[in-house]
Write an enzyme that holds these catalytic residues in place. Structure first.
Site, PDB file in Angstrom:
ATOM      1  N   ASP A 121     -15.233  -3.942  -0.759  1.00 19.35           N
ATOM      2  CA  ASP A 121     -13.837  -3.499  -0.742  1.00 19.35           C
ATOM      3  C   ASP A 121     -12.958  -4.668  -0.319  1.00 19.35           C
ATOM      4  OD1 ASP A 121     -11.851  -1.522  -1.063  1.00 19.35           O
ATOM      5  OD2 ASP A 121     -11.747  -1.227   1.095  1.00 19.35           O
ATOM      6  N   HIS A 128       0.680  -4.032   1.342  1.00 21.32           N
ATOM      7  CA  HIS A 128      -0.163  -3.277   2.276  1.00 21.32           C
ATOM      8  C   HIS A 128      -0.540  -4.134   3.483  1.00 21.32           C
ATOM      9  CE1 HIS A 128      -3.267  -0.672   3.874  1.00 21.32           C
ATOM     10  NE2 HIS A 128      -4.166  -1.642   3.726  1.00 21.32           N
ATOM     11  N   GLU A 194      -7.018   5.682   1.148  1.00 21.92           N
ATOM     12  CA  GLU A 194      -6.617   4.395   0.606  1.00 21.92           C
ATOM     13  C   GLU A 194      -6.678   4.510  -0.913  1.00 21.92           C
ATOM     14  OE1 GLU A 194      -7.587   1.226   4.133  1.00 21.92           O
ATOM     15  OE2 GLU A 194      -8.920   1.253   2.383  1.00 21.92           O
ATOM     16  N   GLU A 196      -6.921   3.194  -4.355  1.00 16.14           N
ATOM     17  CA  GLU A 196      -7.444   1.927  -4.839  1.00 16.14           C
ATOM     18  C   GLU A 196      -7.898   2.026  -6.296  1.00 16.14           C
ATOM     19  OE1 GLU A 196     -10.167  -0.101  -2.320  1.00 16.14           O
ATOM     20  OE2 GLU A 196      -9.518   0.930  -0.490  1.00 16.14           O
ATOM     21  N   ASP A 228     -10.754   5.240  -0.806  1.00 19.22           N
ATOM     22  CA  ASP A 228     -11.611   4.800   0.285  1.00 19.22           C
ATOM     23  C   ASP A 228     -11.118   5.452   1.578  1.00 19.22           C
ATOM     24  OD1 ASP A 228     -13.783   3.417   1.262  1.00 19.22           O
ATOM     25  OD2 ASP A 228     -12.639   1.623   1.728  1.00 19.22           O
ATOM     26  N   ARG A 232      -8.788   5.987  10.947  1.00 19.51           N
ATOM     27  CA  ARG A 232      -8.057   4.876  11.548  1.00 19.51           C
ATOM     28  C   ARG A 232      -8.329   4.719  13.036  1.00 19.51           C
ATOM     29  NH1 ARG A 232      -6.770   1.869   7.168  1.00 19.51           N
ATOM     30  NH2 ARG A 232      -5.619   3.081   5.622  1.00 19.51           N
ATOM     31  N   GLN A 235     -11.800   3.206  13.403  1.00 21.31           N
ATOM     32  CA  GLN A 235     -11.734   1.813  12.941  1.00 21.31           C
ATOM     33  C   GLN A 235     -11.042   0.915  13.953  1.00 21.31           C
ATOM     34  OE1 GLN A 235      -9.634   1.377   9.237  1.00 21.31           O
ATOM     35  NE2 GLN A 235      -9.949  -0.813   9.123  1.00 21.31           N
ATOM     36  N   LYS A 248     -15.119   3.610   7.933  1.00 21.09           N
ATOM     37  CA  LYS A 248     -15.025   3.593   6.473  1.00 21.09           C
ATOM     38  C   LYS A 248     -16.266   4.148   5.779  1.00 21.09           C
ATOM     39  CE  LYS A 248     -11.282   0.894   5.664  1.00 21.09           C
ATOM     40  NZ  LYS A 248     -10.198   1.171   4.717  1.00 21.09           N
ATOM     41  N   THR A 252     -16.567   7.449   0.295  1.00 26.43           N
ATOM     42  CA  THR A 252     -15.652   6.795  -0.644  1.00 26.43           C
ATOM     43  C   THR A 252     -15.725   7.588  -1.937  1.00 26.43           C
ATOM     44  OG1 THR A 252     -16.024   4.608   0.327  1.00 26.43           O
ATOM     45  CG2 THR A 252     -15.122   4.672  -1.898  1.00 26.43           C
ATOM     46  N   GLU A 356       0.647   3.703   6.379  1.00 30.31           N
ATOM     47  CA  GLU A 356       1.928   3.095   6.017  1.00 30.31           C
ATOM     48  C   GLU A 356       3.016   4.136   5.787  1.00 30.31           C
ATOM     49  OE1 GLU A 356       1.134  -0.305   3.003  1.00 30.31           O
ATOM     50  OE2 GLU A 356      -0.562   1.088   2.883  1.00 30.31           O
TER      51      GLU A 356
END
Length: 407
Positions: A121, A128, A194, A196, A228, A232, A235, A248, A252, A356
Site C-alpha cells: 500500500d 492526503h 481509505e 484507493e 483499506d 486510526r 495505528q 491496517k 482490506t 480528513e
C-alpha cells in the site's frame, strides 16, 4: 414480440463491450464451482463455457476458477483474449452460442477473482499526505523530507484482503491517547476508510531485476477499487517507529471486478507537475504515455454520497510505484496487489478518509441519519467509480462495499 437480448445494451452503459472487466462467480445451482466471468451490462458471461462453445484456443486460460492463469500468460495473451471476448459479445453470428451463457448479476455470487500473492500500500496523494501531516504535525512541515523523492509505501497483509460485500468486524487492539497514563485494550473507536485504487500484477519478474517505468504495461494486468480500512487509534499508538500494522491488517476490501488496462486507454492523463527533480528510475518526464488515470471516485455512507475523490490528482503514478517497489531487486509474483494509498483532492468534499473529512473527529459530518466522526457499527461504505472511455463513453469500475459489524 421477441425478448430483447442481454447483449443489446442501453446507450452509454458503462459496462459495454468497451469495458469487459473480469471476475469470478458461482451460481446457485453449482455453488462450489467457481468460474471465470466477464461483465457485460447487467450480466456476467461464463468465459470458459463461451471459449469451449466457440472452439477458442483460449479455453485453457478461461475455463479456470481464478484469473491467475490468464494473468500469468502475459500481455500478448491479455490482448488476444480481450479481442476475442469483444468479438464474442458484438458479432451477431455468435449470439446463439453466447446468450445462453449469460447470467444476470443478481443471480450469481461474486468472489475474490485472483489469489493474492503480496500486498503493498502506497501513500501517493499529496493532498492526503498534506492533510495528515497538518493534523498530526500542526507545528511542523506537513510533508516528510522524503515525500517528493520517492513513493512511500508499506507491505500489508495479503491474507485479509476480502471481496466486496464481505462484512468487516470492528478490530480491537491497544490504544493510548496523549492524556492516558497507560495503554488500554478494546474495540477501535476511530474506525476509518481509505478510498484507493489497486493495481493487479500479472506477469512476474525475476528477483534481482528491477522493473522499469516503460515496462508497466508488461506486468500490470488491470486495476480495481479498494478500501483499506484503518483503525486510526490503534495505528496512532503502534506506528512509531515502524509503519502500519494491526491498525491496517484486519481487513482490506477490493472490488470483485478487474478492469483491464487496455479498457482505460482514453483515461490516461498527465500527473500533477513535479516540484522536485526525480532520480532517473522514477523520472517520467519524457515518457510517451502519460502515467496518470482520470478516475472519478464516489464514496457513500449508508447510501449518502460524502466524498468524490479525483484519482487524476495523485502525485505518484502506478508505474512509478511499481518501479520503486522493485528497484532494490524485489521480485513480482502473479497476483501481487499494490494500492495507491488514500485518494484525496484539494477540496473537503474530495477527501478520501474520515480522518480528513472530519479533521480527526473535530468537524463531524452532518448526515440524514445523524453526525459522524468515524464509522459506527452497522454503517455501510460503498466506493464506485467511472473513467472516460473511447468515443465519449464511460468505463465503469466495479464497486466496493463493506458493512461494519461489532467486534
Amino acid at each position: 414480440m421477441p425478448e430483447q437480448s442481454p447483449l443489446e445494451l442501453a446507450e452509454g452503459d458503462p459496462f459495454g463491450p468497451h469495458n469487459l472487466p473480469y471476475g469470478v462467480f458461482t451460481t446457485a445451482g453449482e455453488p462450489e464451482r467457481r468460474r471465470l466471468g466477464v461483465r457485460v451490462g447487467g450480466h456476467v458471461l461464463d468465459a470458459g463455457a463461451a471459449a469451449h462453445a466457440l472452439g477458442s484456443p483460449y479455453a485453457a486460460l478461461l475455463d479456470r476458477p481464478s484469473l491467475n492463469p490468464l494473468m500469468a500468460a502475459g500481455r500478448t495473451a491479455w490482448r488476444d483474449v480481450r479481442r476475442a471476448l469483444t468479438a464474442w459479445v458484438t458479432v451477431p453470428a455468435h449470439r446463439p452460442d453466447i446468450e445462453p451463457l449469460l447470467h444476470p448479476l443478481d443471480s450469481v455470487t461474486l468472489h475474490l477473482p485472483y489469489e493474492v500473492a503480496d500486498y503493498v500500500d502506497f501513500y501517493a496523494s499529496e493532498h492526503h499526505a498534506t492533510n495528515v501531516g497538518r493534523i498530526f504535525r500542526p507545528d511542523g512541515a506537513a510533508l516528510t523530507p522524503n515525500w517528493k523523492h520517492l513513493p512511500i509505501g508499506y507491505h500489508g497483509r495479503a491474507g485479509t484482503i476480502v471481496v466486496s460485500g464481505t462484512d468487516v468486524t470492528r478490530p480491537s487492539g491497544q490504544r493510548k491517547s496523549p492524556a492516558d497514563p497507560a495503554p488500554v485494550f478494546g474495540p477501535s473507536g476511530k474506525l476509518d476508510i481509505e478510498a484507493e485504487v489497486a493495481f493487479v500484477v500479472g506477469t512476474p519478474s525475476r528477483q534481482g531485476s528491477p522493473v522499469e517505468l516503460a515496462s508497466f504495461r508488461d506486468h500490470v494486468f488491470g486495476l480495481s477499487l479498494l478500501n483499506d480500512w484503518s483503525a486510526r487509534d490503534i495505528q496512532a499508538w503502534e506506528y512509531v517507529p515502524l509503519g502500519p500494522f494491526l491498525g491496517k491488517s484486519f481487513a482490506t476490501s477490493v472490488a470483485a471486478w478487474v478492469t483491464p488496462l487496455e479498457a482505460l486507454d482514453a483515461a490516461r492523463v498527465a500527473p500533477p507537475a513535479r516540484t522536485d527533480d526525480l532520480l532517473p528510475y522514477l523520472d517520467d518526464a519524457q515518457d510517451e504515455e502519460p502515467g496518470g488515470f482520470d478516475l472519478r471516485i464516489s464514496v457513500s455512507l449508508n447510501g449518502h454520497v460524502i466524498s468524490e475523490p479525483p484519482f487524476s490528482t495523485m502525485y505518484w503514478t502506478a508505474a512509478q510505484q511499481l518501479a520503486h517497489m522493485t528497484v532494490n531487486g524485489a521480485s513480482l509474483r502473479t497476483g501481487d496487489l499494490f494500492a495507491s494509498g488514500t485518494v484525496s483532492g484539494a477540496r473537503r468534499e474530495e477527501r478520501g478518509s474520515f480522518l480528513e473529512l472530519t479533521w480527526n473527529g473535530t468537524e463531524p459530518l452532518e448526515l440524514p441519519d445523524g453526525k459522524r466522526t468515524f464509522l459506527e457499527d452497522g454503517d455501510e461504505i460503498t466506493l464506485t467509480a467511472w473513467a472516460p472511455g473511447p468515443d465519449g463513453t464511460r468505463v465503469g469500475l466495479g464497486e466496493v462495499t463493506g458493512r461494519i459489524t461489532a467486534g
